[in-house]
Design an enzyme around this catalytic site. Structure first.
Site, PDB file in Angstrom:
ATOM      1  N   LYS A 103       0.853  -1.191   0.000  1.00 23.48           N
ATOM      2  CA  LYS A 103       0.000   0.000   0.000  1.00 23.48           C
ATOM      3  C   LYS A 103       0.887   1.238   0.000  1.00 23.48           C
ATOM      4  CE  LYS A 103      -3.030   2.554   3.211  1.00 23.48           C
ATOM      5  NZ  LYS A 103      -4.183   2.416   4.117  1.00 23.48           N
TER       6      LYS A 103
ATOM      7  N   LYS B 176       0.768   5.229   0.788  1.00 26.93           N
ATOM      8  CA  LYS B 176       0.034   6.377   1.320  1.00 26.93           C
ATOM      9  C   LYS B 176       0.247   7.549   0.380  1.00 26.93           C
ATOM     10  CE  LYS B 176      -1.922   6.905   4.326  1.00 26.93           C
ATOM     11  NZ  LYS B 176      -3.389   6.861   4.408  1.00 26.93           N
TER      12      LYS B 176
ATOM     13  N   ASP C   4      -3.743   5.131  -1.362  1.00 26.18           N
ATOM     14  CA  ASP C   4      -4.670   5.788  -0.420  1.00 26.18           C
ATOM     15  C   ASP C   4      -4.357   7.276  -0.314  1.00 26.18           C
ATOM     16  OD1 ASP C   4      -6.263   6.610   1.649  1.00 26.18           O
ATOM     17  OD2 ASP C   4      -5.247   5.445   3.201  1.00 26.18           O
TER      18      ASP C   4
ATOM     19  N   ASN D 158      -6.208   9.473   1.002  1.00 22.81           N
ATOM     20  CA  ASN D 158      -6.929  10.029   2.156  1.00 22.81           C
ATOM     21  C   ASN D 158      -7.904  11.137   1.780  1.00 22.81           C
ATOM     22  OD1 ASN D 158      -4.301   9.199   4.350  1.00 22.81           O
ATOM     23  ND2 ASN D 158      -6.410   8.559   4.638  1.00 22.81           N
TER      24      ASN D 158
ATOM     25  N   GLU E  33      -8.165   3.290  -2.268  1.00 23.86           N
ATOM     26  CA  GLU E  33      -8.662   3.598  -0.920  1.00 23.86           C
ATOM     27  C   GLU E  33      -8.920   5.093  -0.764  1.00 23.86           C
ATOM     28  OE1 GLU E  33      -6.420   1.549   2.117  1.00 23.86           O
ATOM     29  OE2 GLU E  33      -6.791   3.159   3.561  1.00 23.86           O
TER      30      GLU E  33
ATOM     31  N   ASP F 237     -11.163  -1.371  12.067  1.00 25.68           N
ATOM     32  CA  ASP F 237     -10.108  -0.922  12.978  1.00 25.68           C
ATOM     33  C   ASP F 237     -10.712  -0.976  14.370  1.00 25.68           C
ATOM     34  OD1 ASP F 237      -8.467   0.607  14.682  1.00 25.68           O
ATOM     35  OD2 ASP F 237      -7.630   1.701  12.985  1.00 25.68           O
TER      36      ASP F 237
ATOM     37  N   HIS G 134      -7.431  -1.362   8.857  1.00 27.08           N
ATOM     38  CA  HIS G 134      -6.711  -0.096   8.890  1.00 27.08           C
ATOM     39  C   HIS G 134      -5.702  -0.072  10.044  1.00 27.08           C
ATOM     40  CE1 HIS G 134      -6.496   4.033  10.658  1.00 27.08           C
ATOM     41  NE2 HIS G 134      -6.300   4.363   9.412  1.00 27.08           N
ATOM     42  N   SER G 135      -4.721   0.801   9.917  1.00 31.31           N
ATOM     43  CA  SER G 135      -3.757   0.956  11.011  1.00 31.31           C
ATOM     44  C   SER G 135      -3.258   2.395  11.081  1.00 31.31           C
ATOM     45  CB  SER G 135      -2.573   0.018  10.731  1.00 31.31           C
ATOM     46  OG  SER G 135      -1.360   0.540  11.174  1.00 31.31           O
ATOM     47  N   ASN G 136      -2.865   2.801  12.267  1.00 27.05           N
ATOM     48  CA  ASN G 136      -2.066   4.010  12.466  1.00 27.05           C
ATOM     49  C   ASN G 136      -0.771   3.592  13.163  1.00 27.05           C
ATOM     50  OD1 ASN G 136      -3.179   6.509  11.515  1.00 27.05           O
ATOM     51  ND2 ASN G 136      -4.904   6.164  12.874  1.00 27.05           N
TER      52      ASN G 136
HETATM   53  O1  GKR Z   1      -0.319   7.668   9.526  1.00 23.86           O
HETATM   54  O2  GKR Z   1      -0.220   9.307   8.148  1.00 23.86           O
HETATM   55  C1  GKR Z   1      -0.743   8.291   8.559  1.00 23.86           C
HETATM   56  C2  GKR Z   1      -1.961   7.779   7.849  1.00 23.86           C
HETATM   57  O3  GKR Z   1      -2.411   8.687   6.907  1.00 23.86           O
HETATM   58  C3  GKR Z   1      -3.024   7.451   8.839  1.00 23.86           C
HETATM   59  O4  GKR Z   1      -3.284   8.533   9.671  1.00 23.86           O
HETATM   60  C4  GKR Z   1      -4.309   7.013   8.228  1.00 23.86           C
HETATM   61  O5  GKR Z   1      -5.235   6.863   9.252  1.00 23.86           O
HETATM   62  O6  GKR Z   1      -3.281   4.901   7.802  1.00 23.86           O
HETATM   63  C5  GKR Z   1      -4.243   5.756   7.521  1.00 23.86           C
HETATM   64  C6  GKR Z   1      -5.213   5.427   6.447  1.00 23.86           C
HETATM   65  O7  GKR Z   1      -5.986   6.279   6.059  1.00 23.86           O
HETATM   66  O8  GKR Z   1      -5.224   4.321   5.988  1.00 23.86           O
HETATM   67 MG    MG Z   2      -6.861   4.863   4.565  1.00 24.12          MG
END
Ligand code: GKR
Ligand code: MG
Length: 425
Positions: A193, A195, A224, A226, A249, A296, A323-325
């Site tokens: 994946k 970001k 993704d 966002n 995503e 999540d 999902h994860s942070n």
């Molecule tokens: O950690 O910067 C990040 C991600 O953008 C995170 O905050 C998101 O919640 O992992 C994320 C997602 O949208 O899948």
């Molecule tokens: Mg996401």
């Protein structure tokens, strides 16, 4: 069994300068660690993202739960319900609601206690394993050069492989591919994946095309942004990625916009931003906004709520991913038990863990092998928290001066005047 004590400990864990639609990660990611101690001397652990509001809500909740039975989750839910305040998810990529976080932290720690008290792993309390190993996806970020804050991984010029790649800037397609190669080599991930949402869209499309070129069609890819793209941008980008992405995503914001993109582009859409709570499910059905929901347990209110979401996905024909942070090993263990127990969670899960690897508070951190984690078979979550490391990460929280995640402020330190825009391109 009764709850005798609850300890709530905020911690700060080094996090590199990762970019996303909301700005830049600070040198530390903040988490809250919850320990529930029973009257028979057992401990159960939970972990959630930290903010001032969540910390205060959890500390307040703790006072109301002493004396309750950790097996009687309905009574615990009812007690928490009386304390809940109205809260909203917010426009950021991550969920800011305190109520679901508190529920999740307490519920996971109670499950850990329940498992510990009868000598069974949490997965058995959730229906038993539908799989023995949980596969995770490589999670790439555009990033600036540098590592995270003190403790764990500082700059190491002799570093090799993933340790070196974690320090390198990844700003162009070649940098993204190099990061992917190092991460995949180190952890064995079998899907990737990226970001997005950090640069103008064509650069991110080109990075996905470069990953496809480097890894071939057998490697599932996800992008993704966002929700920071306009509908026309997302459709134009999506058209270039048909036949390339496993899923797309949150290219756009809101269920109606997602549905428009879903109709125009031949790629399954996934979300952890437009369908994020039970209140959103009727809208998901009405709009057909996504094909896949990223669960999540931190954001949906724990394990049982995630199982409810899984049933919704099964009934309404949604795929399920996770999902994860930024997180530590308690969350990773909880994610693994949950993912193992959900038969219809058939996509590789997200995990930010490679960015925190080496800074964990577990005595024996869980290990990825061929991109997957074996479901712990020991009682409860199957983990042991190293209390000295917990104390060290807490001292780091007190010292670092951060109490909230604010990626906009961090971005302004490198790009003065930068502001978050809910829709940018
Ligand atoms: O950690 O910067 C990040 C991600 O953008 C995170 O905050 C998101 O919640 O992992 C994320 C997602 O949208 O899948
Ligand atoms: Mg996401």
């Amino acid at each position: 069994m009764r709850i005798r004590e609850i300890h709530v400990t905020p911690v700060a864990v080094p996090d590199p300068p990762l970019l996303n639609a909301a700005g830049l990660h600070a040198p530390y990611a903040l988490r809250i660690i919850v320990e529930i101690v029973s009257d028979d001397g057992l401990s159960g652990w939970g972990e959630i993202p930290c903010s001032d509001a969540t910390l205060a809500a959890l500390q307040q909740a703790a006072d109301h739960l002493i004396g309750l039975d950790p097996w009687r989750l309905n009574a615990i839910d009812a007690a928490l319900q009386t304390l809940a305040k109205p809260d909203e998810r917010g426009a950021n990529p991550w969920d800011q609601r305190t109520g679901v976080h508190v529920l999740s932290a307490i519920e996971v720690a109670c499950y850990d206690l329940m498992g510990a008290s009868i000598g069974r792993p949490v997965v058995d309390l959730l229906g038993g394993p539908a799989r023995e190993r949980v596969p995770f996806s490589a999670y790439l970020f555009y990033k600036y050069e540098g590592a995270g804050g003190e403790f764990g991984f500082g700059r190491d010029d002799s570093a090799r492989g993933w340790c070196a790649a974690r320090q390198e800037a990844a700003l162009d397609p070649e940098g993204v591919v190099a990061q992917a190669e190092a991460m995949v080599e180190h952890y064995g991930f079998q899907s990737i994946k990226l970001k997005g949402g950090a640069f103008e869209p064509q650069r991110e499309v080109d990075a996905i095309l470069a990953l496809r070129e480097a890894f071939g069609p057998e490697m599932p890819l996800r992008l993704d942004p966002n929700a920071i793209w306009r509908v026309d941008t997302a459709i134009a980008a999506g058209k270039q990625l048909e036949g390339v992405l496993e899923y797309y995503e949150d290219p756009v914001r809101g269920q109606a916009n997602m549905a428009t993109v879903a109709r125009a582009v031949d790629i399954p859409l996934a979300t952890n931003m437009c369908t994020t709570s039970f209140a959103d499910l009727p809208g998901s059905v009405a709009h057909q906004s996504e094909a896949i929901i990223l669960s999540d347990h931190h954001f949906w209110g724990g394990f049982r709520a995630s199982l409810d979401l899984a049933r919704f996905c099964k009934i309404f024909g949604r795929g399920m991913s996770m999902h994860s942070n930024s997180h530590l090993g308690i969350s990773l263990a909880a994610m693994t038990h949950l993912a193992a127990a959900v038969p219809n969670l058939t996509y590789d899960c997200d995990s930010h863990y490679p960015w925190q690897d080496g800074c964990d508070l577990l005595a024996e951190p869980l290990q990825f092998k061929d991109g997957a984690i074996a479901v712990p078979s020991a009682a409860g979550l199957g983990i042991e928290v190293d209390r000295e490391r917990l104390a060290q990460l807490h001292r780091q929280y007190l010292k670092c001066g951060l109490t909230e995640r604010d990626d906009e402020i961090e971005m302004q330190k490198v790009q003065p005047g930068w502001t978050f825009q809910a829709t940018r391109w």
